[in-house]
Design an enzyme around this catalytic site. Structure first.
Site, PDB file in Angstrom:
ATOM      1  N   CYS A 170     -11.917   1.874   6.843  1.00  0.00           N
ATOM      2  CA  CYS A 170     -10.926   2.878   6.428  1.00  0.00           C
ATOM      3  C   CYS A 170     -11.550   4.052   5.679  1.00  0.00           C
ATOM      4  CB  CYS A 170      -9.854   2.217   5.576  1.00  0.00           C
ATOM      5  SG  CYS A 170      -9.045   0.883   6.443  1.00  0.00           S
ATOM      6  N   HIS A 219      -6.162   7.272   1.593  1.00  0.00           N
ATOM      7  CA  HIS A 219      -6.063   6.398   2.767  1.00  0.00           C
ATOM      8  C   HIS A 219      -4.709   5.689   2.706  1.00  0.00           C
ATOM      9  CE1 HIS A 219      -6.558   3.371   5.685  1.00  0.00           C
ATOM     10  NE2 HIS A 219      -6.775   2.380   4.836  1.00  0.00           N
ATOM     11  N   ASN A 265      -1.240   1.522   8.594  1.00  0.00           N
ATOM     12  CA  ASN A 265      -2.653   1.729   8.282  1.00  0.00           C
ATOM     13  C   ASN A 265      -3.408   1.994   9.581  1.00  0.00           C
ATOM     14  OD1 ASN A 265      -5.361   1.474   7.664  1.00  0.00           O
ATOM     15  ND2 ASN A 265      -5.130  -0.349   6.386  1.00  0.00           N
TER      16      ASN A 265
HETATM   17  N1  ACO Z   1       6.045 -11.486   5.695  1.00  0.00           N
HETATM   18  C1  ACO Z   1       6.549 -12.358   4.799  1.00  0.00           C
HETATM   19  N2  ACO Z   1       5.788 -13.033   3.908  1.00  0.00           N
HETATM   20  C2  ACO Z   1       4.443 -12.776   3.946  1.00  0.00           C
HETATM   21  C3  ACO Z   1       3.856 -11.881   4.853  1.00  0.00           C
HETATM   22  C4  ACO Z   1       4.715 -11.224   5.769  1.00  0.00           C
HETATM   23  N3  ACO Z   1       4.261 -10.332   6.667  1.00  0.00           N
HETATM   24  N4  ACO Z   1       2.522 -11.849   4.639  1.00  0.00           N
HETATM   25  C5  ACO Z   1       2.278 -12.684   3.624  1.00  0.00           C
HETATM   26  N5  ACO Z   1       3.433 -13.273   3.213  1.00  0.00           N
HETATM   27  C6  ACO Z   1       3.622 -14.236   2.136  1.00  0.00           C
HETATM   28  C7  ACO Z   1       2.376 -15.027   1.805  1.00  0.00           C
HETATM   29  O1  ACO Z   1       2.242 -16.141   2.667  1.00  0.00           O
HETATM   30  C8  ACO Z   1       2.615 -15.420   0.369  1.00  0.00           C
HETATM   31  O2  ACO Z   1       3.496 -16.518   0.332  1.00  0.00           O
HETATM   32  P1  ACO Z   1       3.323 -17.698  -0.767  1.00  0.00           P
HETATM   33  O3  ACO Z   1       3.545 -17.016  -2.099  1.00  0.00           O
HETATM   34  O4  ACO Z   1       4.390 -18.660  -0.382  1.00  0.00           O
HETATM   35  O5  ACO Z   1       1.930 -18.207  -0.581  1.00  0.00           O
HETATM   36  C9  ACO Z   1       3.368 -14.228  -0.225  1.00  0.00           C
HETATM   37  O6  ACO Z   1       3.925 -13.524   0.922  1.00  0.00           O
HETATM   38  C10 ACO Z   1       2.483 -13.272  -1.016  1.00  0.00           C
HETATM   39  O7  ACO Z   1       1.305 -12.978  -0.249  1.00  0.00           O
HETATM   40  P2  ACO Z   1       0.206 -11.973  -0.751  1.00  0.00           P
HETATM   41  O8  ACO Z   1      -0.915 -11.944   0.250  1.00  0.00           O
HETATM   42  O9  ACO Z   1      -0.143 -12.293  -2.180  1.00  0.00           O
HETATM   43  O10 ACO Z   1       1.022 -10.592  -0.707  1.00  0.00           O
HETATM   44  P3  ACO Z   1       0.628  -9.182  -1.269  1.00  0.00           P
HETATM   45  O11 ACO Z   1       1.660  -8.730  -2.197  1.00  0.00           O
HETATM   46  O12 ACO Z   1      -0.802  -9.154  -1.733  1.00  0.00           O
HETATM   47  O13 ACO Z   1       0.752  -8.258   0.037  1.00  0.00           O
HETATM   48  C11 ACO Z   1      -0.736  -7.174   1.601  1.00  0.00           C
HETATM   49  C12 ACO Z   1      -0.095  -8.491   1.165  1.00  0.00           C
HETATM   50  C13 ACO Z   1       0.386  -6.248   2.041  1.00  0.00           C
HETATM   51  C14 ACO Z   1      -1.656  -7.458   2.761  1.00  0.00           C
HETATM   52  C15 ACO Z   1      -1.496  -6.545   0.412  1.00  0.00           C
HETATM   53  O14 ACO Z   1      -2.296  -7.536  -0.211  1.00  0.00           O
HETATM   54  C16 ACO Z   1      -2.399  -5.385   0.806  1.00  0.00           C
HETATM   55  O15 ACO Z   1      -1.931  -4.329   1.175  1.00  0.00           O
HETATM   56  N6  ACO Z   1      -3.721  -5.562   0.638  1.00  0.00           N
HETATM   57  C17 ACO Z   1      -4.707  -4.475   0.761  1.00  0.00           C
HETATM   58  C18 ACO Z   1      -4.921  -4.020   2.168  1.00  0.00           C
HETATM   59  C19 ACO Z   1      -6.002  -2.964   2.185  1.00  0.00           C
HETATM   60  O16 ACO Z   1      -5.955  -1.997   1.471  1.00  0.00           O
HETATM   61  N7  ACO Z   1      -7.023  -3.163   3.014  1.00  0.00           N
HETATM   62  C20 ACO Z   1      -8.159  -2.248   3.026  1.00  0.00           C
HETATM   63  C21 ACO Z   1      -8.081  -1.251   4.097  1.00  0.00           C
HETATM   64  S1  ACO Z   1      -7.902  -1.964   5.699  1.00  0.00           S
HETATM   65  C22 ACO Z   1      -9.388  -1.639   6.602  1.00  0.00           C
HETATM   66  O17 ACO Z   1     -10.409  -1.324   6.065  1.00  0.00           O
HETATM   67  C23 ACO Z   1      -9.338  -1.881   8.094  1.00  0.00           C
END
Ligand code: ACO
Length: 332
Positions: free
Chosen positions: A114, A255, A285
């Site tokens: 990214c 980003h 994204n």
């Molecule tokens: N729908 C419903 N529930 C979900 C989903 C979904 N799509 N995905 C995860 N959950 C659940 C999990 O299983 C978890 O459940 P649990 O509490 O029962 O275990 C709960 O939701 C919380 O999961 P987290 O992973 O802690 O959720 P978070 O708030 O961190 O959100 C996300 C996840 C959106 C992926 C976030 O962490 C994020 O945006 N991370 C950064 C992404 C990023 O910036 N990446 C870098 C760039 S990408 C690149 O370089 C290609």
């Protein structure tokens, strides 16, 4: 001394839209969860026969036309992508150069996930300032749907396809110049975000048995925390080093990974809402394409004017990060 000016912008998104409601029929998720946790409502998905290079060409054609640079005067093309047309070779940049009808250009891809667009901006700037090149076409292009696992709700809700391109040109006028670009990386965090198979570390057996492991895998929550920490530090540093106050930034173009990351960094810089460019809701994204697509969005809606200062920042797999202070400097 030659300086590097950010002359023009262009972008392209494929026609097909995949909404949160569509995704909720494919994996265990809801529109409410995706919207609340990411800010994403929909993303665009390329057709089967539409390659990353096709998206890149359409974005590049707009950037070239808006720059006023003749095709024959382009001397380098760099593409940032993690979803190239072909694994290893040929590079997507060489394919784009041929589709644009260019001969005898330097063309290559870089892989910085990214952060790719900020990396290619820094390369273009360095080549121009050294006097080696005059007109460098930089393109962030991604068909992430090709490397997304649509059975994994932790990643498939995030990614979309698209491309953005910019023309970076030599100028003698320092007031038009890109002010600074920061780039960084830390391989200690490599396992947070990766496509674990398909490279030289894979055996053919593993590839046969685990076709799905060529898809992106992410430890989302850990990535989120490192992203906020790293980005906040980096943007504060680039502003301080260049004696620029948050108030001087007209457009903060981060980003577009997650609204909550963007908000956290914007708040740390005490930016007003009208300074922050947000396209994550409609494009998701798009990795290396997300920043130029966002710049194009404010350009096409008439919000980006000549001379206005942009602060770019990005974070992605590697891990990599980067930021840039860029005045928009169209020729006319
Ligand atoms: N729908 C419903 N529930 C979900 C989903 C979904 N799509 N995905 C995860 N959950 C659940 C999990 O299983 C978890 O459940 P649990 O509490 O029962 O275990 C709960 O939701 C919380 O999961 P987290 O992973 O802690 O959720 P978070 O708030 O961190 O959100 C996300 C996840 C959106 C992926 C976030 O962490 C994020 O945006 N991370 C950064 C992404 C990023 O910036 N990446 C870098 C760039 S990408 C690149 O370089 C290609």
């Amino acid at each position: 001394m030659a300086y590097a000016a950010f002359r023009s912008i262009g972008a392209y998104v494929p026609e097909k839209i995949l909404t949160n409601d569509d995704l909720s029929t494919m994996v265990d998720t809801t529109d409410e969860w995706i919207t609340k946790r990411t800010g994403i409502k929909e993303r665009h998905i390329a057709a089967k026969d539409e390659y990353t290079s096709d998206l890149g060409v359409k974005a590049a054609e707009k950037a070239i036309e808006r720059s006023g640079v003749a095709l024959g005067d382009i001397d380098m093309i760099i593409t940032a992508t993690i979803s190239p047309d072909y694994f290893c070779m040929p590079s997507t940049a060489t394919i784009i150069s041929t589709k644009l009808g260019l001969k005898n250009v330097t063309a290559f891809d870089i892989s910085a996930a990214c952060t790719g667009f900020v990396y290619i901006l820094s390369i273009a700037k360095a080549f121009i300032e050294s006097g080696m090149k005059k007109n460098v076409l930089i393109i962030g292009a991604e068909k992430l749907s090709a490397i997304t696992d649509y059975t994994d709700r932790g990643t498939c809700i995030l990614f979309g396809d698209g491309a953005g391109a910019a023309m970076i040109c030599a100028t003698d006028d320092k007031s038009e110049a890109i002010i600074d670009v920061h780039t960084g990386a830390d391989g200690e965090y490599a396992d947070l975000l990766m496509t674990p198979n398909g490279g030289s570390g894979s055996t053919h057996d593993a590839l046969d048995q685990e076709a799905g492991s060529c898809f992106m895998q992410m430890k989302g929550n850990e990535t989120f925390k490192v992203a906020v920490r790293t980005l906040t530090k980096d943007v504060k540093e680039i502003l301080a080093e260049n004696n620029i106050a948050s108030d001087d930034i007209i457009h903060f173009v981060p980003h577009q990974a997650n609204y909550r990351i963007i908000k956290a960094v914007g708040d740390a810089l005490k930016l007003r809402e009208d300074q922050v460019v947000l396209t994550v809701g409609k494009f998701g994204n798009t990795s290396g394409a997300s920043i130029p697509m966002a710049i194009n969005d404010i350009y096409e809606s008439g919000k980006l004017k000549s001379g206005e200062l942009m602060l770019l920042d990005a974070f992605g797999g590697g891990l990599t990060w980067g930021s840039a202070l860029v005045p928009f400097s169209p020729k006319n």
